[in-house]
Design a protein around this motif. Structure first.
Motif, mmCIF file in Angstrom:
data_model
loop_
_atom_site.group_PDB
_atom_site.id
_atom_site.type_symbol
_atom_site.label_atom_id
_atom_site.label_comp_id
_atom_site.label_asym_id
_atom_site.label_seq_id
_atom_site.Cartn_x
_atom_site.Cartn_y
_atom_site.Cartn_z
ATOM 1 N N GLU A 21 41.525 26.887 118.851
ATOM 2 C CA GLU A 21 42.125 26.679 120.172
ATOM 3 C C GLU A 21 41.953 25.235 120.638
ATOM 4 O OE1 GLU A 21 40.068 29.076 119.278
ATOM 5 O OE2 GLU A 21 41.559 30.700 119.203
ATOM 6 N N GLN A 22 40.826 24.624 120.267
ATOM 7 C CA GLN A 22 40.613 23.231 120.643
ATOM 8 C C GLN A 22 41.645 22.341 119.978
ATOM 9 O OE1 GLN A 22 36.757 21.752 119.602
ATOM 10 N NE2 GLN A 22 37.098 19.720 120.458
ATOM 11 N N TRP A 23 41.934 22.628 118.724
ATOM 12 C CA TRP A 23 42.959 21.848 118.018
ATOM 13 C C TRP A 23 44.331 22.057 118.667
ATOM 14 C CZ3 TRP A 23 47.205 23.410 114.904
ATOM 15 C CH2 TRP A 23 47.815 22.363 114.210
ATOM 16 N N HIS A 24 44.638 23.304 119.068
ATOM 17 C CA HIS A 24 45.898 23.577 119.770
ATOM 18 C C HIS A 24 46.023 22.702 121.012
ATOM 19 C CE1 HIS A 24 46.625 27.892 118.024
ATOM 20 N NE2 HIS A 24 47.125 26.938 117.260
ATOM 21 N N ASN A 25 44.951 22.606 121.765
ATOM 22 C CA ASN A 25 44.981 21.827 123.002
ATOM 23 C C ASN A 25 45.227 20.343 122.725
ATOM 24 O OD1 ASN A 25 44.495 24.146 124.491
ATOM 25 N ND2 ASN A 25 42.262 23.854 124.488
ATOM 26 N N LEU A 26 44.604 19.824 121.672
ATOM 27 C CA LEU A 26 44.813 18.426 121.316
ATOM 28 C C LEU A 26 46.252 18.177 120.899
ATOM 29 C CD1 LEU A 26 41.521 17.734 119.301
ATOM 30 C CD2 LEU A 26 42.107 16.865 121.583
ATOM 31 N N SER A 39 52.045 25.005 124.747
ATOM 32 C CA SER A 39 50.613 25.251 124.813
ATOM 33 C C SER A 39 50.237 26.315 123.796
ATOM 34 C CB SER A 39 50.210 25.711 126.225
ATOM 35 O OG SER A 39 50.885 26.917 126.549
ATOM 36 N N GLY A 40 48.966 26.346 123.434
ATOM 37 C CA GLY A 40 48.462 27.357 122.534
ATOM 38 C C GLY A 40 49.163 27.347 121.187
ATOM 39 N N ALA A 41 49.476 28.553 120.699
ATOM 40 C CA ALA A 41 50.113 28.687 119.386
ATOM 41 C C ALA A 41 51.491 28.041 119.348
ATOM 42 C CB ALA A 41 50.215 30.164 119.009
ATOM 43 N N GLU A 42 52.134 27.902 120.507
ATOM 44 C CA GLU A 42 53.450 27.249 120.545
ATOM 45 C C GLU A 42 53.365 25.807 120.075
ATOM 46 O OE1 GLU A 42 54.811 27.631 124.517
ATOM 47 O OE2 GLU A 42 55.494 29.699 124.276
ATOM 48 N N ALA A 43 52.240 25.167 120.326
ATOM 49 C CA ALA A 43 52.055 23.784 119.872
ATOM 50 C C ALA A 43 52.044 23.720 118.355
ATOM 51 C CB ALA A 43 50.748 23.223 120.443
ATOM 52 N N GLU A 44 51.405 24.682 117.736
ATOM 53 C CA GLU A 44 51.389 24.734 116.270
ATOM 54 C C GLU A 44 52.777 25.040 115.722
ATOM 55 O OE1 GLU A 44 48.664 26.699 112.714
ATOM 56 O OE2 GLU A 44 48.245 27.130 114.822
ATOM 57 N N ASP A 45 53.492 25.957 116.387
ATOM 58 C CA ASP A 45 54.858 26.299 115.960
ATOM 59 C C ASP A 45 55.782 25.090 116.036
ATOM 60 O OD1 ASP A 45 54.078 28.897 115.531
ATOM 61 O OD2 ASP A 45 54.767 29.613 117.497
ATOM 62 N N ALA A 46 55.565 24.238 117.027
ATOM 63 C CA ALA A 46 56.434 23.067 117.207
ATOM 64 C C ALA A 46 56.303 22.089 116.049
ATOM 65 C CB ALA A 46 56.094 22.362 118.522
ATOM 66 N N LEU A 47 55.191 22.119 115.335
ATOM 67 C CA LEU A 47 54.979 21.212 114.212
ATOM 68 C C LEU A 47 55.268 21.869 112.866
ATOM 69 C CD1 LEU A 47 51.665 19.395 115.237
ATOM 70 C CD2 LEU A 47 54.019 18.623 115.541
ATOM 71 N N ARG A 58 53.273 25.421 107.799
ATOM 72 C CA ARG A 58 52.478 25.207 108.996
ATOM 73 C C ARG A 58 51.788 23.848 108.930
ATOM 74 N NH1 ARG A 58 54.017 28.732 112.540
ATOM 75 N NH2 ARG A 58 52.006 28.701 113.580
ATOM 76 N N PRO A 59 51.463 23.261 110.072
ATOM 77 C CA PRO A 59 50.791 21.945 110.056
ATOM 78 C C PRO A 59 49.322 22.023 109.678
ATOM 79 C CG PRO A 59 51.055 22.714 112.296
ATOM 80 C CD PRO A 59 51.778 23.694 111.441
ATOM 81 N N LEU A 60 48.725 23.216 109.779
ATOM 82 C CA LEU A 60 47.296 23.350 109.498
ATOM 83 C C LEU A 60 47.044 24.706 108.847
ATOM 84 C CD1 LEU A 60 44.361 22.249 109.884
ATOM 85 C CD2 LEU A 60 44.313 23.542 112.042
ATOM 86 N N TYR A 61 46.277 24.684 107.764
ATOM 87 C CA TYR A 61 45.876 25.922 107.103
ATOM 88 C C TYR A 61 44.355 25.980 107.072
ATOM 89 C CZ TYR A 61 50.669 26.694 105.607
ATOM 90 O OH TYR A 61 52.033 26.917 105.597
ATOM 91 N N THR A 62 43.819 27.154 107.366
ATOM 92 C CA THR A 62 42.371 27.350 107.386
ATOM 93 C C THR A 62 42.025 28.602 106.577
ATOM 94 O OG1 THR A 62 42.389 28.739 109.371
ATOM 95 C CG2 THR A 62 42.310 26.345 109.702
ATOM 96 N N ALA A 63 40.748 28.952 106.566
ATOM 97 C CA ALA A 63 40.300 30.105 105.785
ATOM 98 C C ALA A 63 40.954 31.397 106.257
ATOM 99 C CB ALA A 63 38.782 30.217 105.859
ATOM 100 N N ARG A 64 41.408 31.437 107.497
ATOM 101 C CA ARG A 64 42.028 32.670 107.982
ATOM 102 C C ARG A 64 43.442 32.849 107.424
ATOM 103 N NH1 ARG A 64 43.101 31.703 114.434
ATOM 104 N NH2 ARG A 64 44.684 30.078 114.284
ATOM 105 N N ASP A 65 43.952 31.828 106.734
ATOM 106 C CA ASP A 65 45.253 31.928 106.072
ATOM 107 C C ASP A 65 45.115 32.354 104.618
ATOM 108 O OD1 ASP A 65 47.035 30.924 108.208
ATOM 109 O OD2 ASP A 65 45.866 29.091 107.970
#
Length: 604
Positions: A21-26, A39-47, A58-65
């Motif tokens: 969530e912190q990354w989303h805000n940035l 805001s939120g997940a929409e910010a990730e969707d925009a990228l 997606r712009p970012l992949y983590t262990a949850r992917d």
């Protein structure tokens, strides 16, 4: 004083984990500065970047992917490779294609890094009767031979068997593939030229007496070259493979023998991650078929990668060297056992000695100097690659199931279902190419109008009558061909005068944008002197929005007074008096350039 554990790897433990969530805000804060309120997940969707087949990056992949466990190399589901050792024993098989009966070229390739031969066989390529002369001096127990003979497969196979006998090649030393692919040939020609019954006899012969020789190839290139997506290529290849598996087992081969007679051929493109994922997903899907057939241990798909003909350009063909390098890297990293690098001049005709040398050395550099083959499945473990592999496998499987519901690959080809679905995909991609959302370096981006054409001897006409063959550059190639004909007839290319307003800081970006766009259609931009001196009939204004507000209308009037028949403006559409057409990012460049050439009197 804090004492760190003596493992040398614990520095990261001193920093708290950053929540998603912190990354989303940035990200939202950065996007807000560009005018996007998300805001939120929409910010990730925009990228995120939308791909074909409903996939996105997606712009970012983590262990949850994380995706399902891909297993180990050499073990089902074979995502990480069909062999436990991967390509580490000596790199992938460097398989050079030959479409002419040129023994000197064949020997030169084998003496300089090529490890197997892919021969186009037919009256217009390597005639069946010329196989022995073409392979003169070739050690057939060392150099595998792969045939691509279409409806002459049976005759070509018999000729190859005879060569093995005449040259004393032990049956267990023969390597390669007879290349039988009746459904692939039908996809190319639109007609059933030979059936699976004759192919089954070749498969039986190979299984009984030539353990290193395969009889069938599932060639996915016809579907790729017709404009299909990665998932459609996978689905069609899977449906074809299943059809062959059914046919072979019905004629007496057991499932394990039948699986051992099939090799798959896929296109490798300059989209390196999608290519890596495609080869990994293809192995997973075929392993699922083998499991369902009762022979999971025999489900390691044998793969032959070919750098994509669709991506090869006729203009500025030297750039093709870069495209094929990326594609070869992706195929090798993806685990293909054999790789064919098409020569950079493939779209222009038969390659010369220089082009063949560059093609074979592309693999050699990646294997010997970049050491790509020293690591098994180098992309494995990447959350992005594993997730993309999983998503692509599901999309490919769904298209395969759709084909099966249509009655299987043969029925889906003959009903037109496959052709229609591929055409829909290509139409959508063509729109991206026309609007330059998918750029083509040297063609739609940074074209070079004054380049010296590369001349080559004509290549044999490929089979036709079935699915079309498309190229990314075809719309722009048609425009450039019109410009070339105009140059030959009049001694000059069609021209447009670029009127730069204000200082360089105000106009340079849009001047470059407009110049590239016009040159993509064969229209020569003129930036020096006055409009009267340019020899142009049309003009285009290039500057900033602020200067357009002040001077666009007056400058357009001056250009018309000087003889401009049409005035364009590089920028967003506005209400500027005297301006007829606007050039902006995302505009339909092909339509705009076609209309411009028509206005300039350039013949179609």
């Amino acid at each position: 004083m804090t004492v760190l554990p003596d493992d040398g790897l614990s520095l990261a433990s001193e920093f708290p984990d950053a929540p998603h969530e912190q990354w989303h805000n940035l990200v939202a804060g950065v996007l807000r500065k560009s005018g996007k309120e998300v805001s939120g997940a929409e910010a990730e969707d925009a990228l995120s970047t939308l791909l074909e087949d409903g996939l996105d990056t997606r712009p970012l992949y983590t262990a949850r992917d994380a995706a399902p466990d891909p297993g180990l190399p050499g073990f089902a589901p074979f995502v990480r490779g069909g062999r436990a050792e991967g390509n580490t024993a000596g790199g992938w098989d460097v398989r050079q294609r030959h479409l002419a009966p040129d023994n000197a070229a064949v020997l030169s390739d084998l003496e300089n890094g090529v490890t197997s031969l892919w021969l186009g066989v037919g009256d217009a390529a390597v005639p069946v009767d010329s196989l022995d002369a073409t392979l003169a001096g070739v050690y057939l127990d060392l150099a595998p031979v792969v045939l691509d003979a279409g409806d002459q497969t049976a005759a070509a196979a018999e000729r190859l068997f005879r060569l093995y006998e005449e040259r004393g090649v032990a049956p267990d030393a023969a390597r390669g593939n007879l290349g039988a692919d009746p459904l692939g040939h039908e996809a190319r020609t639109g007609r059933p030229s030979y059936d699976l019954a004759s192919v089954a006899g070749l498969a039986r012969r190979c299984a009984d007496g030539y353990p290193g020789l395969r009889a069938l190839t599932v060639d996915a290139l016809p579907y790729h070259e017709a404009g299909g997506s990665a998932a459609q290529e996978l689905g069609c290849s899977l449906a074809t493979g299943v059809a062959y598996l059914r046919g072979l087992t019905e004629t007496g081969l057991d499932v394990t023998e039948a699986l051992g007679q099939i090799e798959f051929r896929y296109a490798a493109t300059a989209d390196q991650f999608l290519t890596i994922a495609k080869f990994r997903a293809a192995r997973r899907l075929w392993a699922r078929v083998a499991e369902a057939s009762g022979a999971p241990e025999a489900g390691a798909q044998r793969q032959h990668a070919v750098t994509s003909p669709v991506m090869m350009t006729r203009r500025d063909p030297w750039v093709n060297m870069l495209r094929t390098t990326i594609a070869t890297l992706a195929a090798g990293v993806g685990g293909a056992e054999s790789v064919t690098v098409l020569s950079f001049d493939d779209a222009l005709g038969l390659p010369d000695a220089f082009a063949r040398r560059i093609a074979r050395n592309t693999s050699t550099v990646l294997i010997e100097e970049s050491h790509l083959a020293r690591v098994i499945d180098p992309a494995g473990g990447s959350w992005y690659v594993e997730r993309l592999t999983d998503e692509l496998a599901h999309a490919g499987w769904e298209f395969f199931r759709t084909i099966e519901r249509e009655g299987g690959q043969e029925a889906a080809l003959r009903s037109g279902f496959v052709g229609e679905r591929l055409a829909e995909t290509w139409a959508a991609r063509s729109r991206k190419l026309a609007t330059r959302r998918e750029p083509i370096t040297g063609v739609s981006e940074f074209p070079h109008l004054a380049e010296k054409p590369v001349e080559r001897a004509p290549a044999p006409e490929p089979p036709s009558g079935g699915l079309p063959r498309v190229r990314r550059d075809e719309a722009y190639e048609a425009l450039r061909a019109r410009s070339d004909a105009h140059l030959a007839a009049t001694g000059a290319r069609p021209r447009v005068y670029l009127a730069a307003l204000g200082p360089a800081a105000a106009h340079s970006a849009r001047l470059t944008f407009a110049a590239n766009l016009f040159q993509a259609g064969g229209i020569e931009p003129v930036t020096e002197g006055t409009f009267e001196e340019s020899g142009a009939r049309e003009a285009c204004l290039c500057s900033s929005d602020a200067l357009y507000e002040e001077r666009a209308g007056a400058t357009a009037a001056e250009l018309r007074a000087a003889g401009a028949e049409h005035v364009l403006l590089a920028g967003r559409p506005g209400q500027y008096s005297g301006v007829d057409t606007y050039l902006f990012a995302g505009c339909d460049a092909v339509a705009l350039l076609t209309t411009a050439l028509d206005r300039m009197g350039v013949s179609r």
